[in-house]
Design a protein around this motif. Structure first.
Motif, PDB file in Angstrom:
ATOM      1  N   VAL A 146      23.014  40.532 -59.876  1.00 43.72           N
ATOM      2  CA  VAL A 146      22.721  40.621 -61.308  1.00 43.72           C
ATOM      3  C   VAL A 146      21.278  41.111 -61.466  1.00 43.72           C
ATOM      4  CG1 VAL A 146      22.740  39.383 -63.509  1.00 43.72           C
ATOM      5  CG2 VAL A 146      24.205  38.586 -61.634  1.00 43.72           C
ATOM      6  N   TYR A 180      19.732  30.685 -48.898  1.00 45.06           N
ATOM      7  CA  TYR A 180      20.317  30.864 -50.239  1.00 45.06           C
ATOM      8  C   TYR A 180      21.853  30.807 -50.132  1.00 45.06           C
ATOM      9  CZ  TYR A 180      21.342  33.143 -54.740  1.00 45.06           C
ATOM     10  OH  TYR A 180      21.822  33.446 -55.992  1.00 45.06           O
ATOM     11  N   ARG A 225      11.359  24.768 -65.923  1.00 48.30           N
ATOM     12  CA  ARG A 225      10.041  24.158 -65.682  1.00 48.30           C
ATOM     13  C   ARG A 225       8.955  24.693 -66.614  1.00 48.30           C
ATOM     14  NH1 ARG A 225       9.795  25.713 -59.532  1.00 48.30           N
ATOM     15  NH2 ARG A 225      10.522  27.584 -60.603  1.00 48.30           N
ATOM     16  N   THR A 226       9.165  25.894 -67.184  1.00 46.49           N
ATOM     17  CA  THR A 226       8.094  26.557 -67.939  1.00 46.49           C
ATOM     18  C   THR A 226       8.368  26.534 -69.440  1.00 46.49           C
ATOM     19  OG1 THR A 226       8.029  28.047 -66.036  1.00 46.49           O
ATOM     20  CG2 THR A 226       6.675  28.662 -67.914  1.00 46.49           C
ATOM     21  N   ASP A 276      12.387  19.682 -64.270  1.00 50.14           N
ATOM     22  CA  ASP A 276      12.510  20.280 -62.932  1.00 50.14           C
ATOM     23  C   ASP A 276      13.756  19.679 -62.280  1.00 50.14           C
ATOM     24  OD1 ASP A 276      12.337  20.857 -60.226  1.00 50.14           O
ATOM     25  OD2 ASP A 276      10.174  20.578 -60.122  1.00 50.14           O
ATOM     26  N   VAL A 277      14.754  20.524 -61.987  1.00 53.60           N
ATOM     27  CA  VAL A 277      16.027  19.981 -61.470  1.00 53.60           C
ATOM     28  C   VAL A 277      15.890  19.378 -60.068  1.00 53.60           C
ATOM     29  CG1 VAL A 277      17.526  21.500 -62.845  1.00 53.60           C
ATOM     30  CG2 VAL A 277      16.842  22.205 -60.529  1.00 53.60           C
ATOM     31  N   ILE A 299      19.814  35.031 -66.352  1.00 49.34           N
ATOM     32  CA  ILE A 299      21.186  34.626 -66.664  1.00 49.34           C
ATOM     33  C   ILE A 299      21.204  33.410 -67.592  1.00 49.34           C
ATOM     34  CG2 ILE A 299      23.322  33.733 -65.617  1.00 49.34           C
ATOM     35  CD1 ILE A 299      22.571  35.428 -63.096  1.00 49.34           C
ATOM     36  N   ASN A 315      22.472  26.258 -63.951  1.00 50.16           N
ATOM     37  CA  ASN A 315      22.152  27.657 -63.668  1.00 50.16           C
ATOM     38  C   ASN A 315      20.854  27.828 -62.882  1.00 50.16           C
ATOM     39  OD1 ASN A 315      21.955  30.724 -64.441  1.00 50.16           O
ATOM     40  ND2 ASN A 315      20.085  29.793 -65.253  1.00 50.16           N
ATOM     41  N   THR A 373      18.136  40.758 -62.532  1.00 50.51           N
ATOM     42  CA  THR A 373      17.179  39.761 -63.041  1.00 50.51           C
ATOM     43  C   THR A 373      15.967  39.737 -62.098  1.00 50.51           C
ATOM     44  OG1 THR A 373      17.942  37.903 -61.707  1.00 50.51           O
ATOM     45  CG2 THR A 373      19.105  38.277 -63.797  1.00 50.51           C
TER      46      THR A 373
HETATM   47  N1  LIG Z   1      20.365  37.581 -59.960  1.00 50.53           N
HETATM   48  C1  LIG Z   1      21.403  37.611 -59.143  1.00 50.53           C
HETATM   49  O1  LIG Z   1      21.678  38.615 -58.469  1.00 50.53           O
HETATM   50  C2  LIG Z   1      22.313  36.418 -59.046  1.00 50.53           C
HETATM   51  C3  LIG Z   1      23.578  36.607 -58.485  1.00 50.53           C
HETATM   52  C4  LIG Z   1      24.434  35.515 -58.366  1.00 50.53           C
HETATM   53  C5  LIG Z   1      24.020  34.265 -58.795  1.00 50.53           C
HETATM   54  N2  LIG Z   1      22.792  34.112 -59.332  1.00 50.53           N
HETATM   55  C6  LIG Z   1      22.394  32.748 -59.739  1.00 50.53           C
HETATM   56  O2  LIG Z   1      22.180  32.733 -61.137  1.00 50.53           O
HETATM   57  C7  LIG Z   1      21.252  31.690 -61.454  1.00 50.53           C
HETATM   58  C8  LIG Z   1      20.158  32.263 -62.368  1.00 50.53           C
HETATM   59  O3  LIG Z   1      19.447  33.242 -61.650  1.00 50.53           O
HETATM   60  P1  LIG Z   1      18.700  34.488 -62.322  1.00 50.53           P
HETATM   61  O4  LIG Z   1      19.161  35.683 -61.610  1.00 50.53           O
HETATM   62  O5  LIG Z   1      18.786  34.421 -63.789  1.00 50.53           O
HETATM   63  O6  LIG Z   1      17.212  34.185 -61.788  1.00 50.53           O
HETATM   64  P2  LIG Z   1      15.797  34.109 -62.492  1.00 50.53           P
HETATM   65  O7  LIG Z   1      15.640  35.179 -63.494  1.00 50.53           O
HETATM   66  O8  LIG Z   1      14.814  34.008 -61.373  1.00 50.53           O
HETATM   67  O9  LIG Z   1      15.871  32.706 -63.280  1.00 50.53           O
HETATM   68  C9  LIG Z   1      15.922  31.485 -62.605  1.00 50.53           C
HETATM   69  C10 LIG Z   1      15.715  30.362 -63.598  1.00 50.53           C
HETATM   70  O10 LIG Z   1      15.765  29.103 -62.921  1.00 50.53           O
HETATM   71  C11 LIG Z   1      14.657  28.316 -63.340  1.00 50.53           C
HETATM   72  N3  LIG Z   1      14.284  27.382 -62.279  1.00 50.53           N
HETATM   73  C12 LIG Z   1      13.912  27.662 -61.002  1.00 50.53           C
HETATM   74  N4  LIG Z   1      13.624  26.529 -60.342  1.00 50.53           N
HETATM   75  C13 LIG Z   1      13.838  25.502 -61.204  1.00 50.53           C
HETATM   76  C14 LIG Z   1      13.711  24.099 -61.116  1.00 50.53           C
HETATM   77  N5  LIG Z   1      13.306  23.493 -59.980  1.00 50.53           N
HETATM   78  N6  LIG Z   1      14.030  23.352 -62.201  1.00 50.53           N
HETATM   79  C15 LIG Z   1      14.434  23.936 -63.350  1.00 50.53           C
HETATM   80  N7  LIG Z   1      14.558  25.272 -63.500  1.00 50.53           N
HETATM   81  C16 LIG Z   1      14.254  26.042 -62.443  1.00 50.53           C
HETATM   82  C17 LIG Z   1      13.568  29.321 -63.668  1.00 50.53           C
HETATM   83  O11 LIG Z   1      12.651  28.829 -64.635  1.00 50.53           O
HETATM   84  P3  LIG Z   1      11.251  28.138 -64.238  1.00 50.53           P
HETATM   85  O12 LIG Z   1      10.685  28.932 -63.110  1.00 50.53           O
HETATM   86  O13 LIG Z   1      10.466  28.194 -65.508  1.00 50.53           O
HETATM   87  O14 LIG Z   1      11.613  26.738 -63.871  1.00 50.53           O
HETATM   88  C18 LIG Z   1      14.380  30.447 -64.298  1.00 50.53           C
HETATM   89  O15 LIG Z   1      14.581  30.223 -65.667  1.00 50.53           O
HETATM   90  C19 LIG Z   1      20.729  31.160 -60.118  1.00 50.53           C
HETATM   91  O16 LIG Z   1      21.406  29.976 -59.785  1.00 50.53           O
HETATM   92  C20 LIG Z   1      21.094  32.269 -59.147  1.00 50.53           C
HETATM   93  O17 LIG Z   1      21.253  31.767 -57.836  1.00 50.53           O
HETATM   94  C21 LIG Z   1      21.917  35.146 -59.481  1.00 50.53           C
END
Ligand SMILES: NC(=O)c1ccc[n+]([C@@H]2O[C@H](COP(=O)([O-])OP(=O)(O)OC[C@H]3O[C@@H](n4cnc5c(N)ncnc54)[C@H](OP(=O)(O)O)[C@@H]3O)[C@@H](O)[C@H]2O)c1
Length: 240
Positions: free
Chosen positions: A192, A159, A41-42, A66-67, A21, A93, A194
């Motif tokens: 979503v 979560y 982080r990456t 890192d947040v 996202i 995000n 992902t």
């Molecule tokens: N996928 C779903 O179904 C869904 C539904 C509703 C809401 N959301 C929310 O949408 C947001 C994005 O999720 P996504 O689905 O895109 O997941 P994702 O593909 O797993 O991406 C998560 C991102 O967060 C970063 N991240 C994780 N820990 C971090 C830290 N400590 N500091 C900085 N960056 C960090 C990761 O990068 P690094 O690992 O490189 O740090 C990655 O870029 C999240 O808040 C999630 O809760 C997701």
């Protein structure tokens, strides 16, 4: 500014911008003219998002952070202030999940990781970046929450707790920052497609796509300045 690039001249920071996202939101805001600060982080995945934005003529710089680490966020805030002297849009995000069992089977370390990223990380970001917006008397903070912050989520209790907490934080900070002309919005998407969770038993073709969330964020930050959309619940049209 013109109709196609309403965010020209604005600086937007997206956390978790390397994939999913966050990558979609970053690309969308860059298309609308914003200069993007890509965080996560990456470094490698952030550079992939940066390359995609630059290929399409957009502006983006990579800032690993890192947040869950206050020093890391504060360091980013000073670099950003030094370089741009402003922050117009902050998209909180970055997030992690654990959907593998009931709460009583979860380790305290996993609890810490989820809460420290999804909830305390947003506190840290608001603490570090809101002062820049207050100084400018303008800004928009968008927090990416979840429908899990509105509903029960068995096998995802920590979560859900982090997202229920994030919603409460968002509504409250919105009231704190309104006097400074800063708008705080929270977006609660359903599932979503992902890497975040296994989404067991769900049809990925029917699930929301990262672009659906990016479209919402674009609508929020281009809303005319005298009003703001405080909360969006985003559902897939057909139940996955
Ligand atoms: N996928 C779903 O179904 C869904 C539904 C509703 C809401 N959301 C929310 O949408 C947001 C994005 O999720 P996504 O689905 O895109 O997941 P994702 O593909 O797993 O991406 C998560 C991102 O967060 C970063 N991240 C994780 N820990 C971090 C830290 N400590 N500091 C900085 N960056 C960090 C990761 O990068 P690094 O690992 O490189 O740090 C990655 O870029 C999240 O808040 C999630 O809760 C997701």
């Amino acid at each position: 500014m013109n109709e196609r690039t309403p965010l020209l001249g604005q600086v937007a920071l997206v956390t978790g911008a390397g994939r999913g996202i966050g990558a979609a939101i970053s690309q969308k805001l860059a298309e609308l003219g914003a200069s993007l600060v890509l965080s996560g982080r990456t470094r490698e995945t952030l550079e992939t998002t940066q390359a995609m934005i630059r290929t399409r003529g957009g502006k983006a710089q990579v800032e690993p952070c890192d947040v869950s680490d206050l020093a890391s966020i504060e360091g980013l805030a000073s670099r950003l202030d030094e370089h741009f002297h402003r922050l117009d849009i902050l998209v909180n995000n970055a997030g992690v999940g654990w959907f593998s069992g009931p709460l009583h089977e979860m380790t305290p370390e996993t609890w810490e990781k989820i809460l420290n990223t999804n909830l305390r990380g947003v506190f840290f970001a608001v603490r570090a970046f809101a002062p820049l917006m207050i100084r400018a008397k303008t800004g928009h903070i968008v927090n990416i929450s979840s429908l899990a912050g509105k509903n029960p989520l068995p096998r995802g209790a920590a979560y859900a707790a982090s997202k229920w907490g994030l919603n409460g934080l968002s509504y409250s900070v919105a009231e704190e920052l309104r006097p400074y002309n800063i708008r705080v919005s929270v977006v609660c998407p359903g599932s979503v497609d992902t890497e975040l969770g296994p989404h067991t038993g769900k049809d990925s073709n029917k699930m929301l796509k990262p672009d659906d969330v990016a479209h919402v964020v674009a609508a929020l930050v281009t809303q005319t300045s005298q009003s703001f959309i405080s909360e969006v619940l985003l559902r897939p049209t057909q139940k996955p």
